[in-house]
Design an enzyme around this catalytic site. Structure first.
Site: not given
Length: 427
Positions: A223, A13, A16, A40-41
């Site tokens: 991650q 988180d 990225k 998640g991005h």
């Protein structure tokens, strides 16, 4: 031209997606090499916000080919849903490539994931319940189902039956759940075959040829370093290798072809799920970081645990990944604090250490040793160069750089695509 790895240097988180998107216009291929839709991005383009879970961030860059590598575990329903959502918003997804060797997440993987977590009770790991761990377990146990199996109905059925032989015994006898029908699983998976067929390719061959031809290839980890199954805070980790070495196995590219490894650092620290977190805050400062930083999981929606910057972790990430650069994100969130604590070492049973303890028990008992840096109150979201930052913000960045062991080459000063200061080019 370089082959780059871009990965999280904390517990994930870190932002990225913003870093990948910054490079997207100059990159020919962006490759997810591990994880699944448990990552998640968030990428902000103009006034549009995109939440990506399984797809590489490069899918938002028109000239870039996004690739899902063999090290990723793919939930076909999630992949198709995410593609459909982007298509409805006018995003061209036709260039996506998916490795035929990537393993599938099936409905029984998600069932086992959720059931096992409930069974563990207080000892639960804090998984997302999306079947990622069970899918990787099947891969290692050699009963996994790969993307290419969707196109051979006979082999697919044999593999599903082999996988369910044991799992149905566990579900029925240990968890008191009904057995899962192999035919039902097969029918569901076969329903995705035609929709996915046009995306499937020998991505290892394509990527190696691209690098040999001088194309720029960016390997994007999900991650973060401290969630790596080998090098993270085990057992509170993910089921794959987000560290730089995972890019080689997860994409089929040799380590001699990697020219640069970029670690993404948040200007403070967060994590989601259970596990040790030495700098975690349980006071108003922690709540302020969560509120100002919007610290809620992109994929899970869970509140992120928040704490001050941890230089011990940053140094560790530099070491295990061979980091050449850092991208520091969310510096703007720290605006307004009179003093900003930074963890420079740990105290463990009266002993001070500046290195991450390899012993799990020691890490659980680690207490942060802080240095206090002067804060700033000026708005930094409009800063375009390092010199535009307030002096105290500049000093904070330089201190983190010195403590972390690699140069900070870019700084995120806001959520927008253009709210980034580039100090040194990554290319």
């Amino acid at each position: 031209m370089p082959a780059l790895v871009l990965l999280g240097a904390q517990w994930g988180d870190e932002g990225k997606g913003k870093a990948t998107d910054l490079l997207g216009g100059s990159v020919d291929y962006v490759v997810r090499y591990q994880g699944g839709n448990n990552a998640g991005h968030t990428v902000v383009v103009g006034d549009q916000k995109y939440a990506l879970h399984l797809l590489p961030s490069g899918i938002l860059s028109p000239g870039c080919t996004p690739v899902i590598g063999n090290g990723v575990v793919v939930d076909p329903s999630v992949l198709l849903s995410e593609l459909s959502g982007l298509q409805e918003r006018g995003v061209d997804t036709s260039k996506l490539l998916v490795s035929g060797n990537a393993h599938l997440i099936t409905s029984y993987h998600a069932t086992l994931d959720k059931t096992t977590e409930r069974f563990l009770g207080k000892r639960r790991i804090g998984t997302t319940g999306r079947g990622i761990g069970p899918s990787y377990a099947d891969k290692i146990n050699r009963v996994g189902i790969r993307v290419q199996d969707l196109f051979d109905e006979s082999i697919l059925m044999q593999k599903i039956e082999a996988a369910l032989d044991f799992k149905n015994q566990v579900l029925a006898k240990l968890y008191n759940r009904r057995a899962i029908s192999a035919q039902q699983v097969a029918d569901e998976l076969l329903g995705y075959a035609e929709q996915l067929k046009g995306y499937v390719a020998d991505t290892t061959l394509i990527l190696n040829d691209a690098i040999d031809d001088g194309k720029v290839v960016l390997f994007e980890g999900g991650q973060g370093t401290l969630l790596d199954v080998d090098h993270g805070t085990y057992p509170f980790v993910t089921s794959s290798n987000p560290t730089a070495g995972g890019a080689c196995t997860g994409a089929g590219v040799g380590p001699t072809k990697i020219s640069r490894v970029i670690g993404i650092l948040k200007a403070y620290t967060t994590r989601v799920g259970a596990g040790p977190f030495p700098t975690e805050l349980f006071d108003d400062d922690g709540e302020a970081l969560r509120r100002i930083g919007g610290e809620f999981g992109v994929t899970t929606g869970r509140n992120r645990r928040c704490g001050w910057f941890d230089a011990v972790i940053a140094r560790y990430a530099t070491r295990v990944n061979g980091l050449t650069d850092f991208f520091l994100t969310k510096l703007d969130v720290l605006t307004g604090w009179e003093q900003i604590p930074v963890c420079v070492a740990y105290e463990i049973e009266g002993e001070r250490t500046t290195e991450l303890p390899y012993n799990q028990s020691d890490f659980h008992h680690a207490k942060p040793v802080y240095e206090y840096l002067p804060g700033w109150s000026e708005d930094i979201t409009k800063a375009k160069t390092f010199a535009d930052l307030p002096k105290n913000a500049q000093a904070y960045v330089k201190a983190l750089e010195e403590m972390s062991g690699a140069p900070i080459s870019a700084i995120g000063v806001g959520p927008g695509r253009d709210e980034t200061i580039e100090i040194n080019s990554f290319l």
